[in-house]
Write a protein that holds these residues in place. Structure first.
Motif, PDB file in Angstrom:
ATOM      1  N   LYS A  43       0.865  -1.179   0.000  1.00 35.34           N
ATOM      2  CA  LYS A  43       0.000   0.000   0.000  1.00 35.34           C
ATOM      3  C   LYS A  43       0.898   1.225   0.000  1.00 35.34           C
ATOM      4  CE  LYS A  43      -4.246  -1.611   0.319  1.00 35.34           C
ATOM      5  NZ  LYS A  43      -5.230  -1.280  -0.724  1.00 35.34           N
ATOM      6  N   GLY A  44       1.353   1.611  -1.177  1.00 37.39           N
ATOM      7  CA  GLY A  44       2.282   2.738  -1.243  1.00 37.39           C
ATOM      8  C   GLY A  44       3.524   2.432  -0.429  1.00 37.39           C
ATOM      9  N   PRO A  45       3.866   3.295   0.504  1.00 35.41           N
ATOM     10  CA  PRO A  45       5.097   3.083   1.273  1.00 35.41           C
ATOM     11  C   PRO A  45       4.912   2.104   2.421  1.00 35.41           C
ATOM     12  CG  PRO A  45       4.078   5.145   1.909  1.00 35.41           C
ATOM     13  CD  PRO A  45       3.217   4.581   0.824  1.00 35.41           C
ATOM     14  N   ILE A  46       3.715   1.537   2.546  1.00 35.18           N
ATOM     15  CA  ILE A  46       3.481   0.611   3.662  1.00 35.18           C
ATOM     16  C   ILE A  46       3.295  -0.807   3.126  1.00 35.18           C
ATOM     17  CG2 ILE A  46       1.911   0.051   5.558  1.00 35.18           C
ATOM     18  CD1 ILE A  46       1.418   3.080   5.784  1.00 35.18           C
ATOM     19  N   TYR A  47       4.071  -1.712   3.688  1.00 40.38           N
ATOM     20  CA  TYR A  47       4.021  -3.110   3.265  1.00 40.38           C
ATOM     21  C   TYR A  47       3.357  -3.930   4.362  1.00 40.38           C
ATOM     22  CZ  TYR A  47       7.678  -1.849  -0.192  1.00 40.38           C
ATOM     23  OH  TYR A  47       8.392  -1.280  -1.213  1.00 40.38           O
ATOM     24  N   LEU A  48       2.452  -4.811   3.961  1.00 39.90           N
ATOM     25  CA  LEU A  48       1.805  -5.696   4.930  1.00 39.90           C
ATOM     26  C   LEU A  48       2.031  -7.143   4.506  1.00 39.90           C
ATOM     27  CD1 LEU A  48      -0.450  -3.134   4.243  1.00 39.90           C
ATOM     28  CD2 LEU A  48      -1.173  -3.996   6.477  1.00 39.90           C
ATOM     29  N   VAL A  49       2.334  -7.976   5.495  1.00 45.98           N
ATOM     30  CA  VAL A  49       2.652  -9.366   5.196  1.00 45.98           C
ATOM     31  C   VAL A  49       1.949 -10.267   6.201  1.00 45.98           C
ATOM     32  CG1 VAL A  49       4.499 -11.070   4.929  1.00 45.98           C
ATOM     33  CG2 VAL A  49       4.939  -8.674   4.345  1.00 45.98           C
ATOM     34  N   CYS A  50       1.360 -11.335   5.687  1.00 46.26           N
ATOM     35  CA  CYS A  50       0.789 -12.350   6.570  1.00 46.26           C
ATOM     36  C   CYS A  50       1.503 -13.667   6.303  1.00 46.26           C
ATOM     37  CB  CYS A  50      -0.710 -12.510   6.292  1.00 46.26           C
ATOM     38  SG  CYS A  50      -1.458 -13.877   7.177  1.00 46.26           S
ATOM     39  N   ILE A  51       1.904 -14.342   7.341  1.00 41.43           N
ATOM     40  CA  ILE A  51       2.482 -15.679   7.191  1.00 41.43           C
ATOM     41  C   ILE A  51       1.598 -16.626   7.986  1.00 41.43           C
ATOM     42  CG2 ILE A  51       4.498 -17.154   7.529  1.00 41.43           C
ATOM     43  CD1 ILE A  51       6.227 -14.669   7.363  1.00 41.43           C
ATOM     44  N   SER A  52       0.989 -17.554   7.292  1.00 41.11           N
ATOM     45  CA  SER A  52      -0.045 -18.340   7.935  1.00 41.11           C
ATOM     46  C   SER A  52       0.038 -19.808   7.523  1.00 41.11           C
ATOM     47  CB  SER A  52      -1.405 -17.760   7.535  1.00 41.11           C
ATOM     48  OG  SER A  52      -2.418 -18.694   7.742  1.00 41.11           O
ATOM     49  N   CYS A  53      -0.264 -20.685   8.460  1.00 35.04           N
ATOM     50  CA  CYS A  53      -0.403 -22.094   8.090  1.00 35.04           C
ATOM     51  C   CYS A  53      -1.802 -22.558   8.455  1.00 35.04           C
ATOM     52  CB  CYS A  53       0.674 -22.961   8.736  1.00 35.04           C
ATOM     53  SG  CYS A  53       0.669 -22.943  10.515  1.00 35.04           S
ATOM     54  N   THR A  54      -2.774 -21.659   8.353  1.00 34.93           N
ATOM     55  CA  THR A  54      -4.147 -21.977   8.716  1.00 34.93           C
ATOM     56  C   THR A  54      -4.966 -22.488   7.535  1.00 34.93           C
ATOM     57  OG1 THR A  54      -4.760 -19.694   8.267  1.00 34.93           O
ATOM     58  CG2 THR A  54      -4.211 -20.238  10.538  1.00 34.93           C
ATOM     59  N   GLU A  55      -4.344 -22.594   6.370  1.00 33.56           N
ATOM     60  CA  GLU A  55      -5.058 -23.091   5.182  1.00 33.56           C
ATOM     61  C   GLU A  55      -6.186 -22.158   4.752  1.00 33.56           C
ATOM     62  OE1 GLU A  55      -3.980 -25.361   3.199  1.00 33.56           O
ATOM     63  OE2 GLU A  55      -2.347 -25.819   4.582  1.00 33.56           O
ATOM     64  N   GLU A  56      -6.169 -20.933   5.192  1.00 28.75           N
ATOM     65  CA  GLU A  56      -7.151 -19.977   4.685  1.00 28.75           C
ATOM     66  C   GLU A  56      -6.753 -19.597   3.266  1.00 28.75           C
ATOM     67  OE1 GLU A  56      -8.347 -16.921   7.939  1.00 28.75           O
ATOM     68  OE2 GLU A  56      -6.512 -17.891   8.578  1.00 28.75           O
ATOM     69  N   PRO A  57      -7.731 -19.333   2.415  1.00 30.72           N
ATOM     70  CA  PRO A  57      -7.374 -19.000   1.035  1.00 30.72           C
ATOM     71  C   PRO A  57      -6.655 -17.655   0.939  1.00 30.72           C
ATOM     72  CG  PRO A  57      -9.773 -19.089   1.326  1.00 30.72           C
ATOM     73  CD  PRO A  57      -9.169 -19.436   2.632  1.00 30.72           C
ATOM     74  N   TYR A  58      -5.888 -17.520  -0.132  1.00 31.55           N
ATOM     75  CA  TYR A  58      -5.151 -16.278  -0.385  1.00 31.55           C
ATOM     76  C   TYR A  58      -6.057 -15.056  -0.274  1.00 31.55           C
ATOM     77  CZ  TYR A  58      -3.216 -12.521  -3.250  1.00 31.55           C
ATOM     78  OH  TYR A  58      -2.806 -11.300  -3.702  1.00 31.55           O
ATOM     79  N   GLU A  59      -7.240 -15.135  -0.881  1.00 37.96           N
ATOM     80  CA  GLU A  59      -8.138 -13.985  -0.898  1.00 37.96           C
ATOM     81  C   GLU A  59      -8.553 -13.577   0.523  1.00 37.96           C
ATOM     82  OE1 GLU A  59      -8.364 -16.593  -2.815  1.00 37.96           O
ATOM     83  OE2 GLU A  59      -8.229 -15.816  -4.862  1.00 37.96           O
ATOM     84  N   SER A  60      -8.752 -14.558   1.395  1.00 39.48           N
ATOM     85  CA  SER A  60      -9.136 -14.235   2.765  1.00 39.48           C
ATOM     86  C   SER A  60      -8.006 -13.508   3.480  1.00 39.48           C
ATOM     87  CB  SER A  60      -9.470 -15.508   3.549  1.00 39.48           C
ATOM     88  OG  SER A  60     -10.534 -16.183   2.950  1.00 39.48           O
ATOM     89  N   LEU A  61      -6.794 -14.054   3.338  1.00 37.35           N
ATOM     90  CA  LEU A  61      -5.661 -13.454   4.039  1.00 37.35           C
ATOM     91  C   LEU A  61      -5.390 -12.050   3.512  1.00 37.35           C
ATOM     92  CD1 LEU A  61      -3.331 -16.591   4.160  1.00 37.35           C
ATOM     93  CD2 LEU A  61      -4.744 -15.658   6.000  1.00 37.35           C
ATOM     94  N   ARG A  62      -5.521 -11.906   2.213  1.00 34.32           N
ATOM     95  CA  ARG A  62      -5.322 -10.594   1.624  1.00 34.32           C
ATOM     96  C   ARG A  62      -6.374  -9.614   2.131  1.00 34.32           C
ATOM     97  NH1 ARG A  62      -3.408  -7.865  -3.232  1.00 34.32           N
ATOM     98  NH2 ARG A  62      -4.894  -6.193  -3.458  1.00 34.32           N
ATOM     99  N   GLY A  63      -7.620 -10.090   2.227  1.00 36.04           N
ATOM    100  CA  GLY A  63      -8.686  -9.251   2.774  1.00 36.04           C
ATOM    101  C   GLY A  63      -8.380  -8.828   4.208  1.00 36.04           C
ATOM    102  N   GLN A  64      -7.773  -9.734   4.967  1.00 34.90           N
ATOM    103  CA  GLN A  64      -7.421  -9.409   6.349  1.00 34.90           C
ATOM    104  C   GLN A  64      -6.315  -8.357   6.392  1.00 34.90           C
ATOM    105  OE1 GLN A  64      -6.683 -13.286   8.099  1.00 34.90           O
ATOM    106  NE2 GLN A  64      -8.773 -13.944   7.647  1.00 34.90           N
ATOM    107  N   LEU A  65      -5.358  -8.470   5.466  1.00 39.55           N
ATOM    108  CA  LEU A  65      -4.309  -7.447   5.400  1.00 39.55           C
ATOM    109  C   LEU A  65      -4.913  -6.091   5.037  1.00 39.55           C
ATOM    110  CD1 LEU A  65      -1.386  -9.368   3.621  1.00 39.55           C
ATOM    111  CD2 LEU A  65      -1.521  -8.697   6.022  1.00 39.55           C
ATOM    112  N   GLU A  66      -5.890  -6.113   4.117  1.00 43.85           N
ATOM    113  CA  GLU A  66      -6.563  -4.867   3.743  1.00 43.85           C
ATOM    114  C   GLU A  66      -7.218  -4.220   4.969  1.00 43.85           C
ATOM    115  OE1 GLU A  66      -6.896  -3.223   0.843  1.00 43.85           O
ATOM    116  OE2 GLU A  66      -6.411  -4.645  -0.765  1.00 43.85           O
TER     117      GLU A  66
END
Lengths: 206, 586
Positions: B212-235
């Protein structure tokens, strides 16, 4: 949570391959020295916490690879650096000659707000070798170079003997801290609240 | 399902009536399944490819390999750069980027430590109930060298584009400075090649990046949640940051790439940990809809009327909430409020203890409303659960808003709205056990009509604990598309523990993602059966229904039951939804 102000400083270490960048780091952070040479690939990241006066400072040290092929990583790595540490080997003339390159390339890629005051520091490493007899770059020559670049602090170090390593990094932290002008700019950046046209209409809703 | 049952409601915009859900809708899909290349062995029947295969992988053209940080099980193994590891050392961490290898290879070292994650997660969750979210302790000493840190199932990191840490869910940000630098190097390296890294899979772990511009967000997960869910959580995490600081922080980075955001976020750890916790219990985080506290229509109307008076006197939004549920809300003309903004605002208000102790006036930013500017929020708790938020654009409106609050409070007390709210909290919402039979006698039904009086004990209400509702119905979520609202049934046996509830929400999340997959969707129906549940999803232009059944439930009966649920929701929509004067744009 401590209410004491904590500061994080991003420190980039640059210099030709084999001058001892990683060994200096290893000595400083881990108090270890290995005779064996292993090339850094890309970059290594180490952190070290120290206290300067009443401030807790974390040095985030970016130990980069000296090989030319990694220099394309520059922009990504140098962004937002608080200090740049240049390292050369006092026994290798070429590593001293290339300092100009490293210095200029860093400024070009990091593109700091004021290049003339950006904090650098120079370390002349491996002064222990052969009791100093194989030395080809004199202290005076190095200091002259530092003077020509706007009085960069200079330290002669030996990662192997742990000579001057702590002092050099302490100076790095202090130099970077001194350059850290404060961050009240945030409040100037927030504009006045919501535009007028989005305000309530009031009165009749028809 | 008959449209007549609607006639006795003053529904402002009657939804188009659809034919009921029938087994034939699914039969069609079952046939499709035969030539679908995405057959799953566990009896999954859906027209879409399995969602796990839809997670985007980074472009293989970027020849980057990321060496996972060294693990403590091999403390003496030196890295390529000659570091001896030094895992126990408090002040140091070492990580590396390698940039020369042919394909993306992420070593799986971190896997070795995650064997008993299941147990660990269960333990941490029991400590972590809704009421017990606490900010992580700064002195816990956890960093990327600690085994406990590596065992965490789901990490969230926020860092600046220069690699300076801003937030980490676990561990001390400063001690993770080396790790943070590694993340920045990965992102920037791929960016340098004119590309973007979206996710990296490393064995069981998925690493999801959001820039998000100058801000980077990262999730590292082994919960088997789909990419879209994790990305939504980062949003949402990014949105929460904007709630606190506005997007104007970007300008600070433009002026000064060294900018350190952490002091500006001081004391807000709890806001983020509470939001992250809500990813596992609050369906609003993936439905992008809000939910209402069930209330008699007249009660909600009374609350809405007094809020409207406030809005007419210059308040931009007036929101009355009970925990994360809306009692009523009103917006000034043309002002619209996004459900995600409500979620983030409610989380901000509820997680900050200081708002509970006295009336407060705080700058807040609603990212979907105007991400660059602050609004001013007057916040007042009437009791431990019920609170009022009045939003204005004027920074000197405190006394006006205070007056508004006093007037609102007087009316709420006089009309006993607050009492009704407490009663609703005790009574709870829709229960699968109360599902009325389908052929309704035309009369309007009321929520809880079939219930025993509310003083009856749990065992009376559930004569057969363990079987849930009719036809093995365990739970459902109904999301009204045109209202931007959802209703979720109360959890009942056998979905009793927080752990089971979390698992069900994750299953819903996957279902939601697979139904909304832009590449292959959207879909109308999905029926899947696995060892845990029968999950049934039905999407129309008016609503989405997610229902969970006993894994042995009969398919035809389940489908019939879904029709009954939809009818039931329609019958009681006056009580479970905020109808009419909604300020939401749809």
């Amino acid at each position: 949570m401590s209410l004491r102000r904590r500061t994080l400083l991003k420190v980039i270490v640059l210099g030709d391959s084999g001058v001892g960048k990683t060994s200096l780091m290893n000595q400083y952070v881990h108090k270890k020295f290995s005779q064996q040479y292993k090339a850094t690939i890309g970059a290594d990241f180490v952190t070290k916490e120290l206290q300067i006066d009443d401030r807790l400072v974390t040095l985030q040290i970016w130990d980069t690879a000296g090989q030319e092929r990694f220099q394309s990583l520059g922009v990504a790595f140098y962004r937002g650096a608080d200090c740049c540490v240049l390292v050369y080997d006092v026994n290798v003339m070429k590593s001293f000659d290339t300092l100009d390159n490293w210095h200029d390339e860093f400024l070009r890629q990091a593109n700091p707000a004021d290049p003339r005051t950006f904090p650098f520091i120079l370390l002349g490493n491996k002064i222990d070798i052969d009791g100093g007899n194989s030395r080809v770059v004199s202290e005076k020559k190095a200091k002259d170079w530092c003077a020509s670049k706007g009085n960069i602090p200079y330290f002669e170090t030996s990662a192997k003997e742990d000579y001057n390593v702590d002092a050099a990094f302490l100076s790095i932290a202090k130099t970077a801290l001194a350059n850290e002008h404060d961050q009240d700019i945030y409040f100037q950046a927030v504009p006045e609240p919501a535009p007028e046209n989005e305000q309530r209409g009031g009165g009749c809703a028809c | 399902m008959s449209s007549e049952s609607h006639s006795d409601h003053d529904d402002p915009d009657p939804p188009i009536q659809l034919p009921p859900l029938t087994p034939s809708l699914f039969d069609a899909e079952e046939e499709e399944q035969e030539h679908s290349p995405n057959l799953e062995p566990n009896g999954v029947v859906h027209a879409s490819p399995s969602y796990s295969s839809s997670a985007p992988q980074p472009e293989p053209s970027d020849e980057v390999s990321i060496r996972a940080p060294r693990v403590s099980s091999e403390p003496s193994s030196p890295s390529s750069s000659g570091y001896a590891g030094e895992r126990g050392s408090v002040s140091s961490t070492a990580t590396s980027i390698v940039s020369e290898i042919e394909e993306i290879v992420v070593q799986h070292e971190i896997e070795e430590l995650s064997i008993d994650d299941q147990f660990h997660d269960a333990v941490s969750d029991s400590h972590n109930n809704v009421s017990a979210v606490t900010a992580k302790r700064r002195d816990d000493g956890e960093d990327d060298g600690s085994i406990s840190w590596r065992k965490r199932k789901k990490h969230f990191f926020v860092l600046s584009h220069s690699g300076k840490p801003i937030y980490s869910r676990y561990g001390d940000e400063h001690k993770l400075a080396g790790f943070s630098a590694t993340l920045q190097a990965i992102i920037s390296f791929v960016e340098n090649g004119g590309d973007r890294v979206k996710s990296v899979r490393a064995g069981k772990h998925q690493v999801v990046f959001l820039v998000k511009g100058p801000i980077y967000l990262v999730c590292i997960s082994c919960t088997e949640e789909p990419y879209e869910s994790l990305r939504g959580q980062l949003e949402l995490i990014y949105g929460q940051m904007i709630v606190i600081l506005t997007k104007s922080v970007n300008r600070c980075f433009e002026k000064n790439p060294k900018f350190d955001m952490t002091p500006l976020l001081g004391g807000t750890d709890i806001v983020f940990s509470s939001l992250i916790h809500s990813f596992s219990w609050n369906p609003a985080t993936f439905l992008h809809a809000y939910t209402c506290l069930p209330l008699a229509y007249a009660t909600r109307q009374a609350a809405g009327a007094v809020l409207q008076d406030a809005a007419d006197s210059g308040v931009l939004f007036a929101i009355l909430m009970c925990r994360h549920k809306v009692i009523s809300l009103v917006g000034a003309q043309k002002a619209t409020l996004h459900p995600d903004d409500m979620l983030l605002l409610a989380n901000f208000v509820m997680s900050s203890e200081s708002f509970r102790t006295s009336e407060a006036f705080s700058p807040v930013c609603l990212p979907r409303y105007n991400s660059l500017a602050f609004l001013y929020a007057y916040i007042h708790f009437f009791d431990a659960d019920t609170y009022l938020v009045l939003l204005t654009t004027s920074s000197d409106a405190f006394y006006h808003l205070k007056d508004c609050r006093i007037r609102i409070e007087t009316v709420l007390l006089k009309s006993n709205v607050l009492g009704e709210v407490q009663r609703s909290l005790l009574d709870g919402g829709m229960r699968v056990e109360d599902l009325p039979p389908l052929p309704r006698s035309g009369s309007s039904s009321h929520l809880g009509q079939n219930r025993f009086p509310s003083d009856s004990s749990e065992s009376l209400r559930q004569p057969n604990p363990g079987i849930g509702g009719v036809a093995g119905l365990w739970h459902f979520i109904y999301r009204s598309i045109y209202l931007d609202q959802y209703v979720s049934s109360e959890f009942s046996s056998p979905i009793n523990t927080h752990q089971q509830q979390k698992r069900l929400y994750r299953a819903y999340q996957k279902l939601f993602v697979s139904m909304h997959d832009k590449g292959i969707g959207p879909h109308k129906t999905q029926f899947r059966r696995d060892e845990d549940y029968v999950l049934l999803c039905w999407v129309t232009q008016d609503f989405e229904l997610y229902a969970a059944f006993d894994p042995l439930a009969d398919k035809a009966l389940a489908i019939k039951t879904c029709n009954r649920v939809c009818q039931w929701v329609k019958d009681v929509e006056n009580e479970i939804f905020l109808l009419g004067a909604s300020p939401f744009s749809w």
